[in-house]
Design a protein around this motif. Sequence first.
Motif, PDB file in Angstrom:
ATOM      1  N   ALA A   1     -44.603  11.610 -27.261  1.00 32.05           N
ATOM      2  CA  ALA A   1     -43.220  12.047 -27.459  1.00 32.05           C
ATOM      3  C   ALA A   1     -43.142  13.296 -28.315  1.00 32.05           C
ATOM      4  O   ALA A   1     -42.356  14.208 -28.031  1.00 32.05           O
ATOM      5  CB  ALA A   1     -42.409  10.898 -28.090  1.00 32.05           C
ATOM      6  N   LEU A   2     -43.950  13.358 -29.363  1.00 29.73           N
ATOM      7  CA  LEU A   2     -43.979  14.558 -30.224  1.00 29.73           C
ATOM      8  C   LEU A   2     -44.494  15.771 -29.470  1.00 29.73           C
ATOM      9  O   LEU A   2     -43.946  16.874 -29.607  1.00 29.73           O
ATOM     10  CB  LEU A   2     -44.840  14.302 -31.454  1.00 29.73           C
ATOM     11  N   GLU A   3     -45.534  15.597 -28.675  1.00 31.50           N
ATOM     12  CA  GLU A   3     -46.057  16.719 -27.885  1.00 31.50           C
ATOM     13  C   GLU A   3     -44.989  17.248 -26.926  1.00 31.50           C
ATOM     14  O   GLU A   3     -44.848  18.452 -26.758  1.00 31.50           O
ATOM     15  CB  GLU A   3     -47.306  16.292 -27.109  1.00 31.50           C
ATOM     16  N   ARG A   4     -44.269  16.357 -26.311  1.00 31.73           N
ATOM     17  CA  ARG A   4     -43.210  16.734 -25.373  1.00 31.73           C
ATOM     18  C   ARG A   4     -42.068  17.458 -26.102  1.00 31.73           C
ATOM     19  O   ARG A   4     -41.441  18.348 -25.545  1.00 31.73           O
ATOM     20  CB  ARG A   4     -42.691  15.470 -24.682  1.00 31.73           C
ATOM     21  N   ALA A   5     -41.817  17.091 -27.358  1.00 27.63           N
ATOM     22  CA  ALA A   5     -40.689  17.644 -28.102  1.00 27.63           C
ATOM     23  C   ALA A   5     -40.998  18.975 -28.768  1.00 27.63           C
ATOM     24  O   ALA A   5     -40.087  19.631 -29.262  1.00 27.63           O
ATOM     25  CB  ALA A   5     -40.228  16.632 -29.166  1.00 27.63           C
ATOM     26  N   ARG A   6     -42.237  19.365 -28.787  1.00 30.20           N
ATOM     27  CA  ARG A   6     -42.609  20.637 -29.465  1.00 30.20           C
ATOM     28  C   ARG A   6     -42.558  21.787 -28.533  1.00 30.20           C
ATOM     29  O   ARG A   6     -42.583  21.832 -27.414  1.00 30.20           O
ATOM     30  CB  ARG A   6     -43.986  20.530 -30.094  1.00 30.20           C
TER      31      ARG A   6
ATOM     32  N   ALA B   1     -41.074  18.772 -38.764  1.00 27.78           N
ATOM     33  CA  ALA B   1     -42.180  19.061 -37.840  1.00 27.78           C
ATOM     34  C   ALA B   1     -41.824  20.151 -36.843  1.00 27.78           C
ATOM     35  O   ALA B   1     -42.679  20.603 -36.081  1.00 27.78           O
ATOM     36  CB  ALA B   1     -42.587  17.790 -37.100  1.00 27.78           C
ATOM     37  N   GLY B   2     -40.566  20.572 -36.826  1.00 32.10           N
ATOM     38  CA  GLY B   2     -40.140  21.668 -35.961  1.00 32.10           C
ATOM     39  C   GLY B   2     -39.915  21.296 -34.514  1.00 32.10           C
ATOM     40  O   GLY B   2     -40.030  22.142 -33.635  1.00 32.10           O
ATOM     41  N   VAL B   3     -39.573  20.036 -34.252  1.00 33.95           N
ATOM     42  CA  VAL B   3     -39.322  19.652 -32.859  1.00 33.95           C
ATOM     43  C   VAL B   3     -37.986  20.220 -32.385  1.00 33.95           C
ATOM     44  O   VAL B   3     -37.098  20.495 -33.191  1.00 33.95           O
ATOM     45  CB  VAL B   3     -39.381  18.121 -32.659  1.00 33.95           C
TER      46      VAL B   3
END
Length: 190
Positions: free
Chosen positions: A185-190, A143-145
Amino acid sequence: MEAPTGVLTPAARRILDTAAELFYGQGINAVGVDLIAKRSGVTKKTLYDRFGSKEALVAAYLRERDERWRAWLTAEVEKSPPADRALATFDALALWVARENSRGCGFVNAAAELPDAGHPARRVIADQKRWLRGYLRQLCEEAGVTAPDELADELLLLHEGATVLNGLSVVADAVRIARRLAVRALERAR
């Protein structure tokens, strides 16, 4: 002597299927080999000939459950584009807990019943959790995090917490809530 789950005699298959149903439904420590043998239509001697011990039978039950979960989860997740697959694990988990986990995670339940670190099932339990963490890390990477290790840890905690709380009926729709937290969490990691 641990029978490989892919190469079972018909009697061993009945024993393993019966043990899986009883171990998950009633608990490992509550179910004896006498009951498993009786319900399987075999003698205790046959049970021991096929699996060697109750401990090996428990490990075989968990190993097969893990194989089924891995195959099912990866097939479900692969239906989504790579950027969405980490979240797709929560969608798959929601389906799984509704269909397969009325009493919570079979591995967490087994770990609670088997405190001896030397029990052969403990290795199966730990391997299952390590695999899930590794799979989540792979999906985070795809996902490219920016920090896939950190996010994989967070997602694993959300998965496990949702599964446990769902099984205990403590939090209504625990998987949906965990998924919502995973989105953040995913939004924060991108």
